[in-house]
Write a protein that holds these residues in place. Structure first.
Motif, PDB file in Angstrom:
ATOM      1  N   ALA A  25      51.015  18.155  12.759  1.00  0.00           N
ATOM      2  CA  ALA A  25      51.112  19.598  12.505  1.00  0.00           C
ATOM      3  C   ALA A  25      50.083  20.040  11.472  1.00  0.00           C
ATOM      4  O   ALA A  25      49.428  21.081  11.622  1.00  0.00           O
ATOM      5  CB  ALA A  25      52.523  19.951  12.037  1.00  0.00           C
ATOM      6  N   ALA A  29      46.729  22.456  12.065  1.00  0.00           N
ATOM      7  CA  ALA A  29      46.568  23.699  11.316  1.00  0.00           C
ATOM      8  C   ALA A  29      45.224  23.731  10.592  1.00  0.00           C
ATOM      9  O   ALA A  29      44.567  24.780  10.528  1.00  0.00           O
ATOM     10  CB  ALA A  29      47.711  23.858  10.307  1.00  0.00           C
ATOM     11  N   VAL A 208      55.861  22.545  12.207  1.00  0.00           N
ATOM     12  CA  VAL A 208      56.321  22.614  13.587  1.00  0.00           C
ATOM     13  C   VAL A 208      56.316  21.191  14.124  1.00  0.00           C
ATOM     14  O   VAL A 208      55.609  20.319  13.630  1.00  0.00           O
ATOM     15  CB  VAL A 208      55.415  23.521  14.453  1.00  0.00           C
ATOM     16  CG1 VAL A 208      55.517  24.962  13.995  1.00  0.00           C
ATOM     17  CG2 VAL A 208      53.954  23.057  14.404  1.00  0.00           C
ATOM     18  N   HIS A 364      59.858  28.542  16.377  1.00  0.00           N
ATOM     19  CA  HIS A 364      58.593  27.804  16.431  1.00  0.00           C
ATOM     20  C   HIS A 364      57.408  28.696  16.057  1.00  0.00           C
ATOM     21  O   HIS A 364      56.546  28.312  15.250  1.00  0.00           O
ATOM     22  CB  HIS A 364      58.402  27.231  17.836  1.00  0.00           C
ATOM     23  CG  HIS A 364      57.112  26.510  18.044  1.00  0.00           C
ATOM     24  ND1 HIS A 364      56.952  25.169  17.780  1.00  0.00           N
ATOM     25  CD2 HIS A 364      55.903  26.947  18.498  1.00  0.00           C
ATOM     26  CE1 HIS A 364      55.713  24.805  18.058  1.00  0.00           C
ATOM     27  NE2 HIS A 364      55.058  25.867  18.495  1.00  0.00           N
ATOM     28  N   ARG A 368      54.901  28.322  12.822  1.00  0.00           N
ATOM     29  CA  ARG A 368      53.466  28.083  12.988  1.00  0.00           C
ATOM     30  C   ARG A 368      52.643  29.163  12.278  1.00  0.00           C
ATOM     31  O   ARG A 368      51.642  28.855  11.624  1.00  0.00           O
ATOM     32  CB  ARG A 368      53.115  28.047  14.468  1.00  0.00           C
ATOM     33  CG  ARG A 368      51.610  27.935  14.700  1.00  0.00           C
ATOM     34  CD  ARG A 368      51.268  27.656  16.130  1.00  0.00           C
ATOM     35  NE  ARG A 368      49.917  28.141  16.434  1.00  0.00           N
ATOM     36  CZ  ARG A 368      49.125  27.612  17.347  1.00  0.00           C
ATOM     37  NH1 ARG A 368      49.514  26.576  18.043  1.00  0.00           N
ATOM     38  NH2 ARG A 368      47.931  28.114  17.572  1.00  0.00           N
TER      39      ARG A 368
END
Length: 391
Positions: A25, A29, A208, A364, A368
């Protein structure tokens, strides 16, 4: 902006543990934020079907689970830890030398900074990166978790080892926070425990896990009343499992079907005959979806519980302790909170009788969006210029 993600275990395309899911995750990102990411660390020993991404340097193979290593290997880790005055977890990293790490770093060409992912790799090799600006990703407040594990340990040797880890980890975490231009944590409480609860110094990363499932009541094939999965060899997780088995299960009615997945000591199955221990399962998502309700049983540790995030993304009904909700800003309506063992058991029975599934997409998407915002804020505060804005 070229950054090195320095981590104990490199992503291999099949994230299974909470730690690996969190890594994926964070890396995703950072990439969405416009950073060029290269990765350095160890590959999981014995894992098949690896898919190591381009831009990753593997320093060797490592078995990160202490309980899965041979007695001789454990003694070697302990000897290195004692001789080097470092933590047991960082001593495992010494399968590579500082020279190996330095040559790997030079092979990446121009590098603008390093992201130390948790303490293990940094505890062994941070001096190699001394000339680079850094960001620290604190998955947990490790010294606090070690103290909790020491309190729960049942033998003198275990208590000694955890207290030694706690003392060394506290100094290491303070050093990393002092060196870092910015610190990412996974819960608000961890910012305070690490002494970096200033928006110019740190931010919480809402994580997430999987793509959310969309299902309604009755659309799942359930074979258990309650299904829970975890890495039970990790001491904070084991504390929660012991609480559930010893204090909650006795309050559940006979015939209430409980399945526990994940590596667990054989003696647990012998002592808790009402519970089915299924070991490792091929598909963790399908396993938890096989239960009417998911017990979220954390009682110790820091950071965030990835199993909580996965459950909420999947829209599954759950009963959770307050500790299991740390780092969670929004609790879905089908999650019941209970810390008293009898109340927890009663809530499980109610939820299993009439399970209500939700659409996990809203949770979700909110997670995010907040994750991307926090990543961008940290990069800006650290002075790392990016090519693009997050998608």
């Amino acid at each position: 902006m070229h950054l090195i993600f320095a981590t104990s275990m490199v992503p291999d395309g099949t994230p299974k543990s909470g730690y690996e899911i969190a890594n994926a995750a964070v890396l995703d990102a950072l990439t969405r934020a416009g950073c060029r990411m290269s990765v350095m660390g160890f590959a999981w020993k014995g894992r098949e079907e690896r898919k190591i991404a381009d831009g990753t340097v593997v320093l060797g193979e490592l078995e990160p689970r202490t309980e899965a290593a041979s007695g001789l290997t454990k003694l070697g880790w302990l000897a290195r830890a004692m001789m080097r005055g470092m933590t047991f977890s960082s001593a495992k990293m010494l399968r590579a030398s500082p020279g190996d790490v330095r040559r790997a770093l030079e092979g990446f060409g121009r590098v603008d900074g390093v992201i130390f992912n948790s303490v293990q790799f940094a505890g062994a090799f941070r001096q190699v990166f001394a000339d680079l600006p850094c960001i620290y990703v604190a998955h947990n407040v490790e010294h606090f978790s070690a103290l909790q594990s020491a309190d729960a340990a049942r033998g003198l040797v275990g208590r000694f080892m955890f207290r030694r880890e706690a003392r060394l980890l506290k100094a290491l975490e303070a050093d990393l926070c002092a060196q870092a231009r910015f610190v990412y944590t996974l819960s608000e409480d961890d910012r305070r425990l690490l002494g970096v609860d200033d928006d110019r110094r740190s931010a919480v990363l809402p994580l997430v896990a999987h793509a959310p499932a969309v299902s309604g009541p009755g659309e799942r094939q359930t074979t258990h009343d309650a299904a829970l999965i975890g890495t039970w060899s990790w001491a904070p997780n084991r504390i929660g499992l012991d609480w559930f088995l010893e204090e909650v299960v006795p309050h559940l009615p006979e015939g209430f079907r409980i399945a526990v997945a994940g590596d667990a000591p054989a003696d647990l199955a012998q002592r808790h005959g009402r519970v089915t221990f299924v070991g490792r399962v091929p598909d963790a998502v399908e396993f938890v979806r096989s239960g009417m309700v998911v017990p979220l049983i954390s009682r110790a540790g820091t950071g965030v519980q990835l199993k909580t995030i996965e459950t909420f993304e999947l829209g599954l009904p759950s009963v959770a302790t307050q500790s299991a909700l740390r780092g969670i800003s929004h609790k879905p309506e089908n999650c019941i909170v209970a810390d008293d063992p009898r109340a927890f058991a009663e809530a499980l029975v109610r939820a299993a009788k009439k399970p209500v599934d939700l659409d996990g997409r809203a949770f979700h998407m909110a997670q995010r969006k907040a994750l991307d915002t926090a990543i961008l804020h940290g990069l800006d505060q650290a002075g790392f210029n990016r090519r693009d804005k997050a998608a």
